[in-house]
Design an enzyme around this catalytic site. Structure first.
Site, PDB file in Angstrom:
ATOM      1  N   THR A 121     -24.379  33.981  11.679  1.00 42.89           N
ATOM      2  CA  THR A 121     -25.373  34.556  11.084  1.00 42.89           C
ATOM      3  C   THR A 121     -24.862  35.100   9.832  1.00 42.89           C
ATOM      4  O   THR A 121     -23.929  36.118   9.929  1.00 42.89           O
ATOM      5  CB  THR A 121     -25.961  35.676  11.984  1.00 42.89           C
ATOM      6  OG1 THR A 121     -26.226  35.117  13.155  1.00 42.89           O
ATOM      7  CG2 THR A 121     -27.139  36.494  11.090  1.00 42.89           C
ATOM      8  N   GLU A 158     -27.985  35.496  24.660  1.00 44.44           N
ATOM      9  CA  GLU A 158     -26.976  35.659  25.461  1.00 44.44           C
ATOM     10  C   GLU A 158     -27.882  35.912  27.111  1.00 44.44           C
ATOM     11  O   GLU A 158     -28.852  36.614  27.088  1.00 44.44           O
ATOM     12  CB  GLU A 158     -26.093  36.823  25.621  1.00 44.44           C
ATOM     13  CG  GLU A 158     -25.230  36.477  24.368  1.00 44.44           C
ATOM     14  CD  GLU A 158     -24.250  37.475  23.879  1.00 44.44           C
ATOM     15  OE1 GLU A 158     -23.870  38.367  24.855  1.00 44.44           O
ATOM     16  OE2 GLU A 158     -23.861  37.628  22.844  1.00 44.44           O
ATOM     17  N   GLY A 259     -36.957  51.220  25.971  1.00 43.33           N
ATOM     18  CA  GLY A 259     -35.759  51.408  26.858  1.00 43.33           C
ATOM     19  C   GLY A 259     -34.777  52.359  26.072  1.00 43.33           C
ATOM     20  O   GLY A 259     -35.162  53.401  25.376  1.00 43.33           O
ATOM     21  N   GLY A 263     -28.983  46.968  21.665  1.00 48.60           N
ATOM     22  CA  GLY A 263     -27.592  46.639  21.435  1.00 48.60           C
ATOM     23  C   GLY A 263     -27.379  45.491  21.347  1.00 48.60           C
ATOM     24  O   GLY A 263     -28.084  44.633  20.866  1.00 48.60           O
ATOM     25  N   CYS A 266     -25.635  41.459  17.909  1.00 44.10           N
ATOM     26  CA  CYS A 266     -26.704  40.752  16.765  1.00 44.10           C
ATOM     27  C   CYS A 266     -27.723  41.771  16.299  1.00 44.10           C
ATOM     28  O   CYS A 266     -27.306  41.971  15.214  1.00 44.10           O
ATOM     29  CB  CYS A 266     -27.389  39.493  17.477  1.00 44.10           C
ATOM     30  SG  CYS A 266     -26.571  38.329  17.764  1.00 44.10           S
TER      31      CYS A 266
HETATM   32  P1  NAD Z   1     -17.727  35.895  19.288  1.00 40.80           P
HETATM   33  O1  NAD Z   1     -17.042  37.093  18.935  1.00 40.80           O
HETATM   34  O2  NAD Z   1     -18.021  35.807  20.872  1.00 40.80           O
HETATM   35  O3  NAD Z   1     -17.047  34.725  18.996  1.00 40.80           O
HETATM   36  C1  NAD Z   1     -16.351  34.335  17.845  1.00 40.80           C
HETATM   37  C2  NAD Z   1     -15.271  33.482  18.030  1.00 40.80           C
HETATM   38  O4  NAD Z   1     -14.601  33.132  16.792  1.00 40.80           O
HETATM   39  C3  NAD Z   1     -13.943  34.158  18.668  1.00 40.80           C
HETATM   40  O5  NAD Z   1     -13.586  33.400  20.054  1.00 40.80           O
HETATM   41  C4  NAD Z   1     -12.853  34.402  17.855  1.00 40.80           C
HETATM   42  O6  NAD Z   1     -11.399  34.219  18.328  1.00 40.80           O
HETATM   43  C5  NAD Z   1     -13.168  33.150  16.948  1.00 40.80           C
HETATM   44  N1  NAD Z   1     -12.526  33.273  15.502  1.00 40.80           N
HETATM   45  C6  NAD Z   1     -12.650  34.409  14.678  1.00 40.80           C
HETATM   46  N2  NAD Z   1     -11.783  34.012  13.556  1.00 40.80           N
HETATM   47  C7  NAD Z   1     -11.323  32.683  13.578  1.00 40.80           C
HETATM   48  C8  NAD Z   1     -10.750  31.819  12.889  1.00 40.80           C
HETATM   49  N3  NAD Z   1     -10.312  32.357  11.490  1.00 40.80           N
HETATM   50  N4  NAD Z   1     -10.549  30.792  13.480  1.00 40.80           N
HETATM   51  C9  NAD Z   1     -10.916  30.194  14.489  1.00 40.80           C
HETATM   52  N5  NAD Z   1     -11.554  30.908  15.292  1.00 40.80           N
HETATM   53  C10 NAD Z   1     -11.921  32.000  15.051  1.00 40.80           C
HETATM   54  O7  NAD Z   1     -19.232  35.862  18.586  1.00 40.80           O
HETATM   55  P2  NAD Z   1     -20.501  35.158  18.793  1.00 40.80           P
HETATM   56  O8  NAD Z   1     -21.380  36.055  19.638  1.00 40.80           O
HETATM   57  O9  NAD Z   1     -20.468  33.841  19.436  1.00 40.80           O
HETATM   58  O10 NAD Z   1     -21.307  35.223  17.427  1.00 40.80           O
HETATM   59  C11 NAD Z   1     -20.823  34.278  16.383  1.00 40.80           C
HETATM   60  C12 NAD Z   1     -21.741  34.303  15.268  1.00 40.80           C
HETATM   61  O11 NAD Z   1     -23.022  33.645  15.859  1.00 40.80           O
HETATM   62  C13 NAD Z   1     -22.079  35.610  14.676  1.00 40.80           C
HETATM   63  O12 NAD Z   1     -22.173  35.730  13.349  1.00 40.80           O
HETATM   64  C14 NAD Z   1     -23.273  36.221  15.196  1.00 40.80           C
HETATM   65  O13 NAD Z   1     -23.873  36.942  14.593  1.00 40.80           O
HETATM   66  C15 NAD Z   1     -23.967  34.726  15.445  1.00 40.80           C
HETATM   67  N6  NAD Z   1     -25.028  34.678  16.647  1.00 40.80           N
HETATM   68  C16 NAD Z   1     -24.516  35.279  17.912  1.00 40.80           C
HETATM   69  C17 NAD Z   1     -25.607  35.299  18.910  1.00 40.80           C
HETATM   70  C18 NAD Z   1     -24.946  35.796  20.290  1.00 40.80           C
HETATM   71  O14 NAD Z   1     -26.126  35.873  21.123  1.00 40.80           O
HETATM   72  N7  NAD Z   1     -23.880  36.186  20.443  1.00 40.80           N
HETATM   73  C19 NAD Z   1     -26.758  34.285  18.735  1.00 40.80           C
HETATM   74  C20 NAD Z   1     -26.982  33.959  17.702  1.00 40.80           C
HETATM   75  C21 NAD Z   1     -26.065  33.882  16.530  1.00 40.80           C
END
Ligand code: NAD
Length: 438
Positions: A121, A158, A259, A263, A266
């Protein structure tokens, strides 16, 4: 078709695994060597229903592999997804450090034409920054390799991420040319054949769509929380009000549950980041700013009820907390209101025991031995002055209240998710506090 996914967290791992399920060859890349090693050895670093068996199948069919090297992992990939974290910076804006570092690394090692699609994002303009970073690296090594950028924000939740990815309500793709659109359409063809909606738009609109979606959902939560707080003051019941307004088809009943404040990884950061983007462009988003402020206040709602009940003195009191993750069906505790509450209770001198079906290991990394961890929910309430329900895991919905009554020192329940029926609970001799319940 071969693709690469950089960032193997909640989004990247699910994305890579689910594409492998459709027959695509996927390399998931992460710079966390330990994570990559454990994935190669077959252990899944996150709790996400249904994910483990799909990873196993993808690996067995040799469609899914893991690597810690961008250079080798992206070879021959037609699409390279960036799915690394974009945590909030000091000023609330999205920290693009990881995204741009990855873009530089792609530029430094790209060998064939690819679409670089951003799943992280990111604020408007980031795809252009990615393009510039890649171009700069290509120029540095005198490489004339073509590439395009695309924005493909992710909407999975999630806890139901696999299901959401495989059966999306919509897929949003921001592109600036037909060739990129065709490649993305081919990749998503199995989803389109299954009648899932795919929306192509310009890159800036795709980037904004993700923030607008999360901010809309956060707005509904802050809105219903405020109405619930008013119900508390006026002696009304939020559940009745919720049904009363949710039956209006213009409003709908989903995402209207009061609630302890939203949190997770996101909503908090995305609400802040959208407000900051607007501010940077000279526009103040008053609704979004109010949503955030209301949420900060809401995080204290259970703490305030506890303080009120215990006469503002918590020294020597003990609490059993049910639920640590920011929502059920995940081990993610980022910005969890349960962790927020625990820290506040500890700072007032209370003792805490906690149980969560999935998030104990993650919590230990943050709270260490400052609280006690239990193997089952009843152990967590043995001898406590109150039970506090903070995450509505299904395990907690129908407990044995008579067993609880025998175990607890005081029969008091703070229900941060309104999952119990106050009149039923009172019949069992408990003092009950919900949010906006009469
Ligand atoms: P996360 O923290 O679970 O995973 C991110 C991963 O990227 C980690 O494993 C980290 O080690 C890796 N990483 C960081 N820097 C790196 C690099 N330079 N090279 C290789 N790997 C690297 O994050 P997430 O929850 O999966 O979220 C990722 C993105 O997706 C964010 O922008 C978030 O806003 C977006 N997003 C998340 C969700 C959610 O529900 N978690 C839903 C939609 C969008």
């Amino acid at each position: 078709m071969k693709i690469a996914v950089i960032g193997t967290g909640y989004v990247g791992l699910v994305t890579g695994t689910c594409f492998a399920e459709t027959g695509v060859t996927v390399t998931c890349i992460d710079n966390d060597n330990e994570k990559v090693k454990s994935l190669i050895e077959g252990s899944v670093p996150i709790y996400e229903p249904g994910l483990e068996s799909l990873i196993k199948r993808g690996m067995e069919k040799r469609r899914l592999s893991f690597s810690s090297s961008i250079e080798t992992g992206i070879v021959d990939a037609e699409v390279i997804f960036i799915a690394v974290g974009t945590p909030p910076g000091q000023d609330g804006s999205a920290d693009l450090g990881n995204v741009l570092k990855v873009a530089e690394e792609i530029g430094a090692s790209l060998k064939n034409y690819s679409v670089i699609a951003t799943k992280s994002t990111v604020p408007v303009g980031t795809s252009e920054k990615i393009r510039t970073a890649i171009k700069k690296q290509l120029a540095k090594r005198g490489a004339e390799i073509g590439f395009d950028v695309a924005s493909n924000p992710e909407f999975l939740k999630e806890g139901s991420a696999v299901e959401d990815f495989l059966r999306p309500e919509r897929i949003v793709v921001g592109v600036d040319n037909e060739k990129t659109a065709e490649i993305m359409k081919r990749l998503y063809m199995p989803f389109v054949l299954n009648n899932h909606l795919i929306l192509f738009m310009d890159i800036a609109s795709a980037e904004i769509t993700k923030y607008a979606a999360n901010c809309m959902l956060a707005t509904r939560i802050s809105f219903i929380n405020e109405i619930a707080n008013l119900c508390d003051i006026l002696g009304a019941d939020i559940n009745e009000v919720r049904k009363g307004i949710g039956s209006d088809s213009r409003i709908g009943g989903k995402f209207l549950y009061p609630g302890t404040g939203y949190g997770g990884s996101c909503f908090p950061k995305d609400v802040k980041a959208l407000a900051k983007t607007a501010k940077d462009h000279g526009y103040e988003m008053k609704v979004i700013s109010a949503v955030e402020l209301a949420n900060e206040i809401q995080k204290n709602v259970i703490f305030n009820k506890i303080m009120n009940f215990f006469g503002n003195r918590l020294k020597g009191t003990s609490f059993g907390i049910w639920g640590l993750s920011f929502k059920p069906q995940t081990d993610d505790i980022r910005e969890s209101s349960s962790i927020y509450l625990i820290n506040k209770l500890l700072s007032e001198g209370a003792t805490i025991k906690a149980y969560d079906p999935a998030a104990i290991e993650e919590t230990k990394k943050v709270l260490g031995d400052r609280i006690g961890y239990c193997d089952d929910p009843y152990q967590a309430i043995k001898g406590v002055d109150a039970m506090v329900l903070m995450t509505e895991w299904s395990d907690f919905h129908l407990p044995s209240f008579s067993k609880m009554a025998n175990l607890m020192r005081k029969k008091v329940i703070f229900d941060g998710r309104n999952i119990y029926d106050p009149s039923e609970i009172k019949k069992q001799g408990f003092t009950y506090f919900g949010i906006g319940r009469r």
